[in-house]
Structure formats: C-alpha cells, structure tokens
Design a protein around this motif. Structure first.
Motif, PDB file in Angstrom:
ATOM      1  N   LYS A   1       3.142   1.439   2.347  1.00 48.43           N
ATOM      2  CA  LYS A   1       2.549   0.308   3.070  1.00 48.43           C
ATOM      3  C   LYS A   1       3.038   0.252   4.516  1.00 48.43           C
ATOM      4  O   LYS A   1       2.325  -0.215   5.400  1.00 48.43           O
ATOM      5  CB  LYS A   1       2.919  -0.999   2.364  1.00 48.43           C
ATOM      6  N   LEU A   2       4.260   0.716   4.772  1.00 50.97           N
ATOM      7  CA  LEU A   2       4.867   0.560   6.088  1.00 50.97           C
ATOM      8  C   LEU A   2       4.465   1.638   7.088  1.00 50.97           C
ATOM      9  O   LEU A   2       4.261   1.357   8.267  1.00 50.97           O
ATOM     10  CB  LEU A   2       6.402   0.555   5.961  1.00 50.97           C
ATOM     11  N   LEU A   3       4.377   2.888   6.620  1.00 48.87           N
ATOM     12  CA  LEU A   3       4.140   3.995   7.539  1.00 48.87           C
ATOM     13  C   LEU A   3       2.670   4.085   7.929  1.00 48.87           C
ATOM     14  O   LEU A   3       1.781   3.797   7.143  1.00 48.87           O
ATOM     15  CB  LEU A   3       4.612   5.311   6.907  1.00 48.87           C
ATOM     16  N   GLN A   4       2.431   4.525   9.129  1.00 46.11           N
ATOM     17  CA  GLN A   4       1.115   4.411   9.735  1.00 46.11           C
ATOM     18  C   GLN A   4       0.029   5.218   9.037  1.00 46.11           C
ATOM     19  O   GLN A   4      -1.110   4.797   8.959  1.00 46.11           O
ATOM     20  CB  GLN A   4       1.197   4.826  11.210  1.00 46.11           C
ATOM     21  N   ASN A   5       0.375   6.409   8.538  1.00 42.48           N
ATOM     22  CA  ASN A   5      -0.682   7.233   7.960  1.00 42.48           C
ATOM     23  C   ASN A   5      -1.016   6.848   6.527  1.00 42.48           C
ATOM     24  O   ASN A   5      -1.924   7.391   5.915  1.00 42.48           O
ATOM     25  CB  ASN A   5      -0.317   8.720   8.046  1.00 42.48           C
TER      26      ASN A   5
END
Length: 249
Positions: free
Chosen positions: A214-218
C-alpha cells in the motif's frame, strides 16, 4: 533502596521527592533511558531518535562504501542497516522525518555515497524496496517495518489474556463485557485468526509486506526481474539495472 530512583507520572514533583525521602531512595523526572530506550517521551523530536541515527552513522563510517560492490552493499543494508532501528521501532511510531532520514542514509550507501557526498541514484529507491517478483531487490521500507512492529501490539491485546496488563485494561474489559453474550461459533469458544497466515498467527514480515504494497508507489505490480541464487549479487544487480536501462553509457 539507596540505589533505587522513584519517578512520578502525573504527580507533583514535590510529592515524588517527599515520598522518595520517606522510602530512602532518590527522586527523578521523566524522560529516562531504560535498557537503551527512552521512557516517558513520545519520541516525536529528531533528538529523541539520536541513538538510532548515531548507530547508522557509526556503521556507515566503518564501511568503505566506494570499495564495495553493489552486492556487498545490498547485503549490508538488508542484514544490518534494516535491523538497527528495530528495537526502537517495536515500541514507538517513528516520525516521517526520521523515516525519511534513515531511508536517505540507506539509499546513499547503496549507490556508493559516503558522509556528505552522494552519488547519482540510477533507480528510484521505492523501486528497489519492492519484492523480487515486482521488479525490485526485496529490501522493504522502514516505515512498513515500523508500522508492522507497533501494530503487532494490537494483535497481542486481542489474543493474549495478559498482554494488556502492562498498559491497563479498562477499555478492553468494557469491550469484552459488551461482547460476552455474543457467540459467532456454536459449540466452541470464539478466537481471533490472522487471515494473512494459514496458521492464524500474526507474523511481522507478512504484515510489513502487506503494508509495503500500500505504501510504495508502484503498488507491487508484476515486473520483469532477474534473480539467480547461484549468481554473485553484483552480477544479479548488474543484470537488474540492465533490464531497466539504468546503466551509465
């Protein structure tokens, strides 16, 4: 008692001093350092996290980043730098500024920077943090580790009967009394089960991975990657960069 120190929470300092005198011990004030952790502070300031930052700097000072291969630096990031803050992370939610500072130190070391000098980052750090199957190097973010470790207390409070005694159980007892007459499973007592684990038990690594998604952009999108356990790490990372067209030409 002469070696003991009495601290008060929500108590007048003079009252603490009077009681300490009666008991024959010293009086003190919060915050204090106990077993390497600051107690009595919410750790919201940069200075509160100085022990963790100092540990990072001490390790990085002793390593010669420029003389190491990418593989060597990656192994040290995963095995050492990612573990240094876990003691603090297990009890305190780290401010965003601290997370960003520690991530920048890891990122700079990975690309061969040292001290105040930095080298060009050929790939976004978020793309390095994601798992192998999503095209990354499976480093994992510090924010996810922090959230997973502190969230594990939430799980302990629900499945372990004595877990709340440390912090007080008034609110929990109130909720349990409301649910006492409710039964979701006839014939056997109701229990909490962890849906992300087949055994029903919480696991920090699984929780951190879910949070990173959920946190990382990809967003953990499937991506082409190269991974061969028999190949040296520096060769694996070279191929990984080549696929991404992130090599100097």
């Amino acid at each position: 008692m002469a070696k003991s120190t009495l601290y008060g929470i929500g108590v007048n300092a003079q009252d603490v001093e009077n009681i300490a005198m009666a008991l024959g011990c010293k009086s003190g004030s919060l915050p204090i350092l106990y077993l390497g952790l600051t107690v009595g502070s919410k750790l919201k300031k940069l200075n509160d996290w100085k022990p963790v930052i100092d540990k990072f700097n001490t390790r990085l000072t002793g390593w010669k980043a420029r003389s190491m291969s990418f593989g060597g630096r990656l192994i040290l990031i995963k095995s050492v730098l990612s573990s240094l803050p876990l003691y603090f992370f297990s009890l305190y939610r780290a401010p965003t500024g601290i997370i960003n500072l520690l991530e920048s130190m890891r990122r700079k070391f990975f690309w061969g920077g040292a001290g105040d000098s930095s080298k060009m980052a050929w790939v976004k750090w978020d793309d390095i943090l994601v798992p192998y199957e999503s095209g990354g190097l499976n480093v994992g973010s510090l924010k996810a580790k922090n959230l997973a470790l502190t969230s594990k207390w939430w799980w302990h409070f629900r499945v372990e009967s004595g877990a709340l005694t440390l912090f007080g159980r008034s609110e929990a007892d109130r909720v349990h009394s409301l649910l006492a007459s409710v039964s979701l499973n006839n014939g056997s007592p109701d229990t909490w089960k962890w849906a992300l684990n087949d055994k029903g038990h919480s696991k920090t690594s699984i929780m951190a991975s879910e949070m990173d998604e959920k946190l990382l952009q990809n967003g953990y999108q499937p991506s082409e990657t190269v991974r061969n356990k028999l190949a040296p790490k520096k060769i694996e990372i070279f191929a990984w960069r080549a696929i991404r067209r992130r090599l100097p030409t």
